[in-house]
Design a protein around this motif. Sequence first.
Motif, PDB file in Angstrom:
ATOM      1  N   ALA A  10     -21.857  31.324   4.497  1.00  0.00           N
ATOM      2  CA  ALA A  10     -20.646  30.986   5.126  1.00  0.00           C
ATOM      3  C   ALA A  10     -19.629  31.636   4.369  1.00  0.00           C
ATOM      4  N   GLN A  11     -19.691  31.531   2.827  1.00  0.00           N
ATOM      5  CA  GLN A  11     -18.566  31.947   2.063  1.00  0.00           C
ATOM      6  C   GLN A  11     -18.425  33.350   2.279  1.00  0.00           C
ATOM      7  N   ALA A  12     -19.409  34.146   2.395  1.00  0.00           N
ATOM      8  CA  ALA A  12     -19.279  35.392   2.564  1.00  0.00           C
ATOM      9  C   ALA A  12     -18.361  35.815   3.999  1.00  0.00           C
ATOM     10  N   GLY A  13     -18.674  35.135   4.726  1.00  0.00           N
ATOM     11  CA  GLY A  13     -18.019  35.257   6.035  1.00  0.00           C
ATOM     12  C   GLY A  13     -16.459  34.894   5.931  1.00  0.00           C
ATOM     13  N   LEU A  14     -16.274  33.700   5.115  1.00  0.00           N
ATOM     14  CA  LEU A  14     -14.773  33.207   5.047  1.00  0.00           C
ATOM     15  C   LEU A  14     -14.006  34.366   4.131  1.00  0.00           C
ATOM     16  N   VAL A  15     -14.789  34.880   3.292  1.00  0.00           N
ATOM     17  CA  VAL A  15     -14.021  36.080   2.407  1.00  0.00           C
ATOM     18  C   VAL A  15     -13.860  36.923   2.952  1.00  0.00           C
ATOM     19  N   ALA A  16     -14.831  37.730   4.134  1.00  0.00           N
ATOM     20  CA  ALA A  16     -14.704  38.903   4.971  1.00  0.00           C
ATOM     21  C   ALA A  16     -13.592  38.498   5.734  1.00  0.00           C
ATOM     22  N   GLY A  17     -13.363  37.458   6.167  1.00  0.00           N
ATOM     23  CA  GLY A  17     -12.339  37.067   7.214  1.00  0.00           C
ATOM     24  C   GLY A  17     -11.066  37.404   6.557  1.00  0.00           C
ATOM     25  N   THR A  18     -11.072  36.788   5.333  1.00  0.00           N
ATOM     26  CA  THR A  18      -9.402  36.761   4.802  1.00  0.00           C
ATOM     27  C   THR A  18      -9.496  38.369   4.048  1.00  0.00           C
ATOM     28  N   ALA A  19     -10.520  38.930   3.856  1.00  0.00           N
ATOM     29  CA  ALA A  19     -10.507  40.509   3.217  1.00  0.00           C
ATOM     30  C   ALA A  19      -9.875  41.082   4.271  1.00  0.00           C
ATOM     31  N   SER A  20     -10.135  41.251   5.608  1.00  0.00           N
ATOM     32  CA  SER A  20      -9.659  41.924   6.464  1.00  0.00           C
ATOM     33  C   SER A  20      -8.403  41.776   6.656  1.00  0.00           C
ATOM     34  N   LEU A  21      -7.756  40.517   6.240  1.00  0.00           N
ATOM     35  CA  LEU A  21      -6.426  40.568   6.571  1.00  0.00           C
ATOM     36  C   LEU A  21      -5.461  40.877   5.339  1.00  0.00           C
ATOM     37  N   ASP A  22      -6.005  41.156   4.205  1.00  0.00           N
ATOM     38  CA  ASP A  22      -5.447  41.977   3.086  1.00  0.00           C
ATOM     39  C   ASP A  22      -5.408  43.451   3.274  1.00  0.00           C
ATOM     40  N   GLU A  23      -4.494  43.848   2.311  1.00  0.00           N
ATOM     41  CA  GLU A  23      -4.488  45.527   2.301  1.00  0.00           C
ATOM     42  C   GLU A  23      -5.514  45.717   1.751  1.00  0.00           C
ATOM     43  N   GLU A  24      -6.424  47.054   2.158  1.00  0.00           N
ATOM     44  CA  GLU A  24      -7.687  47.328   1.854  1.00  0.00           C
ATOM     45  C   GLU A  24      -7.682  47.291   0.293  1.00  0.00           C
ATOM     46  N   ARG A  25      -8.076  46.327  -0.232  1.00  0.00           N
ATOM     47  CA  ARG A  25      -8.504  46.271  -1.714  1.00  0.00           C
ATOM     48  C   ARG A  25     -10.224  45.919  -1.942  1.00  0.00           C
ATOM     49  N   ALA A  26     -10.533  46.625  -2.877  1.00  0.00           N
ATOM     50  CA  ALA A  26     -11.973  46.429  -3.143  1.00  0.00           C
ATOM     51  C   ALA A  26     -12.566  45.011  -3.602  1.00  0.00           C
ATOM     52  N   PHE A  27     -11.632  44.339  -4.406  1.00  0.00           N
ATOM     53  CA  PHE A  27     -12.306  43.100  -4.781  1.00  0.00           C
ATOM     54  C   PHE A  27     -12.781  42.138  -3.751  1.00  0.00           C
ATOM     55  N   PRO A  28     -11.944  41.936  -2.697  1.00  0.00           N
ATOM     56  CA  PRO A  28     -12.469  41.169  -1.529  1.00  0.00           C
ATOM     57  C   PRO A  28     -13.836  41.470  -1.117  1.00  0.00           C
ATOM     58  N   LEU A  29     -13.958  42.896  -1.128  1.00  0.00           N
ATOM     59  CA  LEU A  29     -15.210  43.327  -0.321  1.00  0.00           C
ATOM     60  C   LEU A  29     -16.439  43.059  -1.356  1.00  0.00           C
ATOM     61  N   LEU A  30     -16.254  43.115  -2.472  1.00  0.00           N
ATOM     62  CA  LEU A  30     -17.130  42.934  -3.730  1.00  0.00           C
ATOM     63  C   LEU A  30     -17.582  41.623  -3.709  1.00  0.00           C
TER      64      LEU A  30
END
Length: 54
Positions: A10-30
């Motif tokens: 669930a945490q991975a899904g939350l981070v993935a959802g917010t990461a997709s809203l960010d500019e393409e930075r590597a840290f959220p995907l990590l």
Amino acid sequence: MNTMACRAVAQAGLVAGTASLDEERAFPLLLVAGWLTTAADLMLEQALLDSLAA
């Protein structure tokens, strides 16, 4: 143990959802990769514990 793995997914899904809203930075995907790895590790640990108990 499964509850912790589900929370990790669930945490991975939350981070993935917010990461997709960010500019393409590597840290959220990590972070996503880390949470999914944590979930997989927890499930493997539980499987090993179950096999020892049987």
